[in-house]
Design a protein around this motif. Structure first.
Motif, mmCIF file in Angstrom:
data_model
loop_
_atom_site.group_PDB
_atom_site.id
_atom_site.type_symbol
_atom_site.label_atom_id
_atom_site.label_comp_id
_atom_site.label_asym_id
_atom_site.label_seq_id
_atom_site.Cartn_x
_atom_site.Cartn_y
_atom_site.Cartn_z
ATOM 1 N N ARG A 36 0.836 -1.208 0.000
ATOM 2 C CA ARG A 36 0.000 0.000 0.000
ATOM 3 C C ARG A 36 0.871 1.258 0.000
ATOM 4 N NH1 ARG A 36 -3.470 -0.090 5.325
ATOM 5 N NH2 ARG A 36 -3.670 -2.288 4.812
ATOM 6 N N VAL A 37 2.053 1.173 0.603
ATOM 7 C CA VAL A 37 2.972 2.313 0.604
ATOM 8 C C VAL A 37 3.412 2.626 -0.826
ATOM 9 C CG1 VAL A 37 5.185 3.170 1.454
ATOM 10 C CG2 VAL A 37 3.761 1.725 2.929
ATOM 11 N N VAL A 38 3.701 1.583 -1.590
ATOM 12 C CA VAL A 38 4.107 1.765 -2.987
ATOM 13 C C VAL A 38 2.988 2.431 -3.785
ATOM 14 C CG1 VAL A 38 4.837 0.593 -5.101
ATOM 15 C CG2 VAL A 38 5.645 -0.222 -2.880
ATOM 16 N N VAL A 39 1.765 2.013 -3.565
ATOM 17 C CA VAL A 39 0.634 2.590 -4.285
ATOM 18 C C VAL A 39 0.542 4.094 -4.037
ATOM 19 C CG1 VAL A 39 -1.893 2.649 -4.452
ATOM 20 C CG2 VAL A 39 -0.700 0.450 -4.355
ATOM 21 N N SER A 40 0.677 4.496 -2.796
ATOM 22 C CA SER A 40 0.579 5.910 -2.463
ATOM 23 C C SER A 40 1.714 6.709 -3.098
ATOM 24 C CB SER A 40 0.600 6.101 -0.949
ATOM 25 O OG SER A 40 0.596 7.479 -0.637
ATOM 26 N N ILE A 41 2.941 6.198 -3.004
ATOM 27 C CA ILE A 41 4.080 6.907 -3.581
ATOM 28 C C ILE A 41 3.935 7.009 -5.094
ATOM 29 C CG2 ILE A 41 6.563 6.779 -3.978
ATOM 30 C CD1 ILE A 41 6.848 5.571 -1.197
ATOM 31 N N ALA A 42 3.494 5.935 -5.736
ATOM 32 C CA ALA A 42 3.331 5.943 -7.192
ATOM 33 C C ALA A 42 2.294 6.968 -7.631
ATOM 34 C CB ALA A 42 2.936 4.548 -7.683
ATOM 35 N N ARG A 43 1.270 7.179 -6.824
ATOM 36 C CA ARG A 43 0.256 8.180 -7.161
ATOM 37 C C ARG A 43 0.852 9.583 -7.252
ATOM 38 N NH1 ARG A 43 -5.731 7.663 -4.512
ATOM 39 N NH2 ARG A 43 -6.501 6.037 -5.902
ATOM 40 N N GLY A 44 1.912 9.829 -6.516
ATOM 41 C CA GLY A 44 2.550 11.134 -6.547
ATOM 42 C C GLY A 44 3.237 11.440 -7.858
ATOM 43 N N TYR A 45 3.372 10.447 -8.738
ATOM 44 C CA TYR A 45 4.027 10.641 -10.024
ATOM 45 C C TYR A 45 3.040 10.557 -11.182
ATOM 46 C CZ TYR A 45 8.262 10.055 -7.286
ATOM 47 O OH TYR A 45 9.257 10.219 -6.344
ATOM 48 N N ALA A 46 1.765 10.784 -10.889
ATOM 49 C CA ALA A 46 0.738 10.713 -11.933
ATOM 50 C C ALA A 46 0.953 11.759 -13.016
ATOM 51 C CB ALA A 46 -0.650 10.877 -11.305
ATOM 52 N N GLY A 47 1.560 12.881 -12.666
ATOM 53 C CA GLY A 47 1.733 13.965 -13.622
ATOM 54 C C GLY A 47 2.718 13.682 -14.737
ATOM 55 N N TYR A 48 3.439 12.576 -14.660
ATOM 56 C CA TYR A 48 4.414 12.267 -15.702
ATOM 57 C C TYR A 48 3.806 11.516 -16.884
ATOM 58 C CZ TYR A 48 8.087 13.820 -12.549
ATOM 59 O OH TYR A 48 8.880 14.584 -11.738
ATOM 60 N N GLY A 49 2.535 11.185 -16.817
ATOM 61 C CA GLY A 49 1.862 10.586 -17.960
ATOM 62 C C GLY A 49 2.187 9.129 -18.209
ATOM 63 N N LEU A 50 2.786 8.449 -17.250
ATOM 64 C CA LEU A 50 3.124 7.036 -17.410
ATOM 65 C C LEU A 50 2.054 6.170 -16.742
ATOM 66 C CD1 LEU A 50 6.933 7.262 -16.658
ATOM 67 C CD2 LEU A 50 5.893 6.806 -18.865
ATOM 68 N N PRO A 51 1.859 4.940 -17.227
ATOM 69 C CA PRO A 51 0.825 4.069 -16.647
ATOM 70 C C PRO A 51 1.037 3.863 -15.157
ATOM 71 C CG PRO A 51 1.638 3.159 -18.707
ATOM 72 C CD PRO A 51 2.549 4.297 -18.366
ATOM 73 N N GLN A 52 -0.017 4.041 -14.381
ATOM 74 C CA GLN A 52 0.080 3.898 -12.941
ATOM 75 C C GLN A 52 0.498 2.477 -12.556
ATOM 76 O OE1 GLN A 52 -0.318 5.892 -9.175
ATOM 77 N NE2 GLN A 52 -0.148 6.567 -11.283
ATOM 78 N N ALA A 53 0.021 1.500 -13.307
ATOM 79 C CA ALA A 53 0.382 0.113 -13.012
ATOM 80 C C ALA A 53 1.883 -0.103 -13.149
ATOM 81 C CB ALA A 53 -0.370 -0.837 -13.943
ATOM 82 N N ASP A 54 2.490 0.515 -14.167
ATOM 83 C CA ASP A 54 3.931 0.363 -14.366
ATOM 84 C C ASP A 54 4.713 1.031 -13.241
ATOM 85 O OD1 ASP A 54 3.337 -0.958 -16.660
ATOM 86 O OD2 ASP A 54 3.874 0.678 -18.025
#
Length: 285
Positions: A60-78
């Motif tokens: 769950r920690v990874v999910v939250s941190i990954a959400r912080g990089y949504a602005g880069y236009g890359l797939p959230q799953a990746d």
């Protein structure tokens, strides 16, 4: 340690991303005693089942941190997959005897893997071919003041500092703009989650955990030694930019503090981080 050694929830994008998020948030967080016991089992007995439980409880920690990089236009799953790799590296290197929680130690490794993925794959890195454009790419977010869109005056100032045109600053901001992850979830979002949800554990109140975060990071395996290789000014810049409890100081704030340009602060920061990376790599040998 690989994904083959544990049963990770399946993540392939699309609708499965929502199911994955639900699955990882259904996995209970570990108490400090449970975490310590599992970490000792892994490091003394090479118990891969114990390592797997440590990884699963922090997905769950990874999910939250990954959400912080949504602005880069890359797939959230990746982004999540790359962050999971960083989490597994953190578990492998985690030393329970240091008295630091795995969450604090793993954040660095998770972000490092995501950063490397962005550098390899983000479209703007390929588009930004000149040195000045790349400088703009990596510094625009930290040079912005607040969440609002840049004014023409602010864009002109950033352009002057980085040696690009104001139009390029505004274009880059538009392409980079994405959602930031709030510390607290929205009150009306029953399924919402945010970092505050797992900063606390059964033995600690959230406020106490927040107060210890900076100290925990500095005590993380080898990080204090890496910081010790820096001169006073470089260490101050790294701690203010990356290890502060809040959002961290901007280049302009530190430039005012030291009486130099924002570009000079950026150069010192880059050199300091490179030196720390070498020190951390040597510590792992």
């Amino acid at each position: 340690m690989t994904t083959a050694t544990m049963n990770l929830p399946v993540l392939s994008g699309g609708d499965s991303l929502d199911r994955y998020v639900q699955q990882v948030h259904a996995i209970p967080m570990l108490s400090q005693e449970e975490e310590l016991s599992l970490a000792n089992r892994f490091h003394t007995e090479n118990d891969l089942d114990a390592a797997g439980k440590l990884v699963l409880s922090h997905l769950r920690v990874v999910v939250s941190i990954a959400r912080g990089y949504a602005g880069y236009g890359l797939p959230q799953a990746d982004l999540i997959q790359e962050g999971n790799i960083g989490l597994m590296k953190a578990v492998k290197r985690f030393e329970p005897s240091r008295g630091v929680r795995l969450f604090s130690f793993a954040v660095h490794w998770i972000r490092a893997e995501i950063h490397e993925y962005i550098l390899r794959n983000w479209r703007l890195v390929r588009v930004a071919t000149t040195k000045a454009q790349r400088k703009l790419f990596f510094n625009l977010r930290s040079m912005k003041k607040g969440m609002a869109a840049l004014t023409h005056k602010e864009a002109a100032q950033i352009a002057a500092d980085l040696g690009v045109k104001p139009e390029e600053v505004l274009e880059m901001e538009t392409r980079m703009r994405g959602q930031d992850v709030a510390l607290m979830a929205d009150d009306g979002d029953e399924d919402g989650y945010a970092p505050i949800d797992w900063l606390a554990d059964e033995d600690n109140e959230p406020t106490a955990v927040l107060q210890r975060r900076a100290t925990d990071r500095l005590q993380g395996a080898g990080l204090e030694d890496a910081l010790a290789t820096l001169d006073d000014r470089s260490r101050r810049i790294v701690e203010a930019r990356w290890l502060a409890d809040d959002s961290g100081a901007t280049l302009h704030e530190l430039a005012d503090e030291f009486g130099v340009s924002a570009e000079r602060i950026r150069q010192i920061e880059v050199k300091a981080l490179q030196k720390m990376k070498v020190a951390l790599a040597c510590a792992e040998c």
